[in-house]
Design a protein around this motif. Structure first.
Motif, PDB file in Angstrom:
ATOM      1  N   LYS A 165       0.834  -1.202   0.069  1.00 38.11           N
ATOM      2  CA  LYS A 165       0.063   0.004  -0.011  1.00 38.11           C
ATOM      3  C   LYS A 165       0.826   1.314   0.063  1.00 38.11           C
ATOM      4  O   LYS A 165       1.932   1.370   0.758  1.00 38.11           O
ATOM      5  CB  LYS A 165      -1.073   0.064   1.247  1.00 38.11           C
ATOM      6  N   SER A 166       0.518   2.068  -0.713  1.00 43.35           N
ATOM      7  CA  SER A 166       1.517   3.261  -1.062  1.00 43.35           C
ATOM      8  C   SER A 166       1.303   4.157   0.077  1.00 43.35           C
ATOM      9  O   SER A 166       0.228   3.979   0.727  1.00 43.35           O
ATOM     10  CB  SER A 166       1.002   4.003  -2.273  1.00 43.35           C
ATOM     11  N   ILE A 167       2.161   5.309   0.416  1.00 49.53           N
ATOM     12  CA  ILE A 167       2.033   6.037   1.130  1.00 49.53           C
ATOM     13  C   ILE A 167       0.898   7.021   1.124  1.00 49.53           C
ATOM     14  O   ILE A 167       0.601   7.762   0.207  1.00 49.53           O
ATOM     15  CB  ILE A 167       3.113   7.010   1.413  1.00 49.53           C
ATOM     16  N   GLY A 168      -0.059   7.195   2.583  1.00 49.57           N
ATOM     17  CA  GLY A 168      -1.180   8.024   2.219  1.00 49.57           C
ATOM     18  C   GLY A 168      -0.783   9.562   2.398  1.00 49.57           C
ATOM     19  O   GLY A 168      -0.174   9.794   3.282  1.00 49.57           O
ATOM     20  N   LYS A 169      -1.295  10.337   1.571  1.00 48.94           N
ATOM     21  CA  LYS A 169      -0.698  11.865   1.620  1.00 48.94           C
ATOM     22  C   LYS A 169      -2.068  12.659   1.950  1.00 48.94           C
ATOM     23  O   LYS A 169      -2.053  14.109   1.781  1.00 48.94           O
ATOM     24  CB  LYS A 169      -0.392  12.006   0.095  1.00 48.94           C
ATOM     25  N   GLY A 170      -3.149  12.116   2.191  1.00 46.16           N
ATOM     26  CA  GLY A 170      -4.407  12.723   2.725  1.00 46.16           C
ATOM     27  C   GLY A 170      -5.208  13.335   1.559  1.00 46.16           C
ATOM     28  O   GLY A 170      -5.060  13.043   0.437  1.00 46.16           O
ATOM     29  N   PHE A 171      -5.773  14.367   1.677  1.00 47.97           N
ATOM     30  CA  PHE A 171      -6.734  15.274   0.713  1.00 47.97           C
ATOM     31  C   PHE A 171      -5.949  16.065   0.198  1.00 47.97           C
ATOM     32  O   PHE A 171      -5.205  17.084   0.637  1.00 47.97           O
ATOM     33  CB  PHE A 171      -7.750  15.907   1.745  1.00 47.97           C
ATOM     34  N   LYS A 209      -3.238   3.466  -1.600  1.00 51.07           N
ATOM     35  CA  LYS A 209      -3.710   2.488  -2.428  1.00 51.07           C
ATOM     36  C   LYS A 209      -2.784   1.163  -2.762  1.00 51.07           C
ATOM     37  O   LYS A 209      -1.644   1.317  -2.709  1.00 51.07           O
ATOM     38  CB  LYS A 209      -4.335   3.070  -3.778  1.00 51.07           C
ATOM     39  N   PRO A 210      -3.262   0.125  -3.151  1.00 48.27           N
ATOM     40  CA  PRO A 210      -2.437  -0.962  -3.421  1.00 48.27           C
ATOM     41  C   PRO A 210      -1.774  -0.520  -4.668  1.00 48.27           C
ATOM     42  O   PRO A 210      -2.113  -0.043  -5.746  1.00 48.27           O
ATOM     43  CB  PRO A 210      -3.346  -2.026  -3.747  1.00 48.27           C
ATOM     44  N   VAL A 211      -0.261  -0.980  -4.496  1.00 49.29           N
ATOM     45  CA  VAL A 211       0.518  -0.482  -5.958  1.00 49.29           C
ATOM     46  C   VAL A 211       1.473  -1.918  -5.845  1.00 49.29           C
ATOM     47  O   VAL A 211       1.982  -2.454  -4.930  1.00 49.29           O
ATOM     48  CB  VAL A 211       1.302   0.771  -5.513  1.00 49.29           C
ATOM     49  N   THR A 212       1.799  -2.310  -7.062  1.00 50.48           N
ATOM     50  CA  THR A 212       2.396  -3.336  -7.582  1.00 50.48           C
ATOM     51  C   THR A 212       3.679  -2.706  -8.330  1.00 50.48           C
ATOM     52  O   THR A 212       3.472  -2.333  -9.385  1.00 50.48           O
ATOM     53  CB  THR A 212       1.718  -4.347  -8.449  1.00 50.48           C
ATOM     54  N   PRO A 217       6.625   0.050  -2.706  1.00 49.93           N
ATOM     55  CA  PRO A 217       5.656   0.843  -2.124  1.00 49.93           C
ATOM     56  C   PRO A 217       5.632   0.960  -0.548  1.00 49.93           C
ATOM     57  O   PRO A 217       6.083   0.109   0.225  1.00 49.93           O
ATOM     58  CB  PRO A 217       4.374   0.205  -2.479  1.00 49.93           C
ATOM     59  N   GLY A 218       5.134   2.257   0.020  1.00 53.69           N
ATOM     60  CA  GLY A 218       4.837   2.411   1.566  1.00 53.69           C
ATOM     61  C   GLY A 218       6.079   2.840   2.243  1.00 53.69           C
ATOM     62  O   GLY A 218       6.997   3.035   1.615  1.00 53.69           O
ATOM     63  N   LYS A 219       5.948   3.052   3.367  1.00 50.11           N
ATOM     64  CA  LYS A 219       6.873   3.872   4.459  1.00 50.11           C
ATOM     65  C   LYS A 219       7.234   2.500   5.021  1.00 50.11           C
ATOM     66  O   LYS A 219       7.181   1.406   4.812  1.00 50.11           O
ATOM     67  CB  LYS A 219       5.936   4.603   5.450  1.00 50.11           C
TER      68      LYS A 219
END
Length: 207
Positions: A113-119, A168-171, A194-196
């Protein structure tokens, strides 16, 4: 008998090859994973192996999960993932998979899951161009018009507008394994994933 595995992102660093070329790499702590269920075509409609990961968790498993894991001799598990196989008879419940199932030079596809960056607005989310920056513009980073007026009289679905970015899921496909540390159960993979740090990753060997 190489199937996928589950791991955790440790972080990124850089290494140097024999030509002193700097290579960005990601460290991934893999496994150990235990086979919690074997699915077959006759019983489930497809052949797959279910692996469990994250056994040293303080969160107790609920009763359905405890009953499911009891068949493989596990008391608690945090994550479950399935991997398609061709020969279910080559696997057995309770079998352990760790970093020794991977080889240096092997290619893997990594899901996470990629890093969430908010709105976020349209400039950051979709690389939209900005408006004039002079005084009185009032349209520096605004999205602008989102559709016609009377016809069609609505906004079409899928219109690129401000909203949630990331998470979101990333490959990432076909990343080479450069090194394997069997003492720390760490894979050194070229490039970024992906992700932190601490993000759960799903590793799938490439053919």
């Amino acid at each position: 008998m190489s199937i996928g595995s589950i791991g955790v992102k440790v972080g990124m660093t850089q290494i140097f090859d024999e030509k002193n070329v700097c290579i960005p790499v990601t460290l991934i702590k893999v496994g150990p994973c235990i086979v919690t269920q074997i699915k077959t075509v006759d019983k489930d409609g497809y052949n797959a192996v279910q692996l469990g990961f994250g056994f040293d968790t303080d969160k107790p498993a609920n009763l359905p999960m405890k009953g499911h894991l009891a068949k493989s001799g596990i008391t608690n598990c945090q994550h479950l993932r399935e991997y398609y196989i061709e020969k279910p008879e080559d696997f057995q419940t309770g079998q352990k998979f760790d970093i020794t199932n991977f080889q240096s030079g092997q290619y893997v596809s990594i899901k996470g899951k990629s890093i969430g960056k908010g709105f976020s607005g349209t400039v950051k989310r979709y690389k939209f161009g900005r408006g004039p920056m002079s005084h009185g513009s009032k349209n520096h980073r605004a999205p602008g018009s989102i559709g016609a007026g009377t016809t069609p009289g609505r906004v079409f679905p899928g219109k690129r507008m401000a909203g949630r970015l990331g998470g979101k899921p990333v490959t990432i496909k076909r990343l080479p394994i450069l090194r394997i540390d069997t003492n720390e159960n760490v894979l050194v993979v070229k490039g970024s994933v992906p992700g932190k740090t601490g993000n759960l990753l799903n590793l799938i060997p490439c053919l």
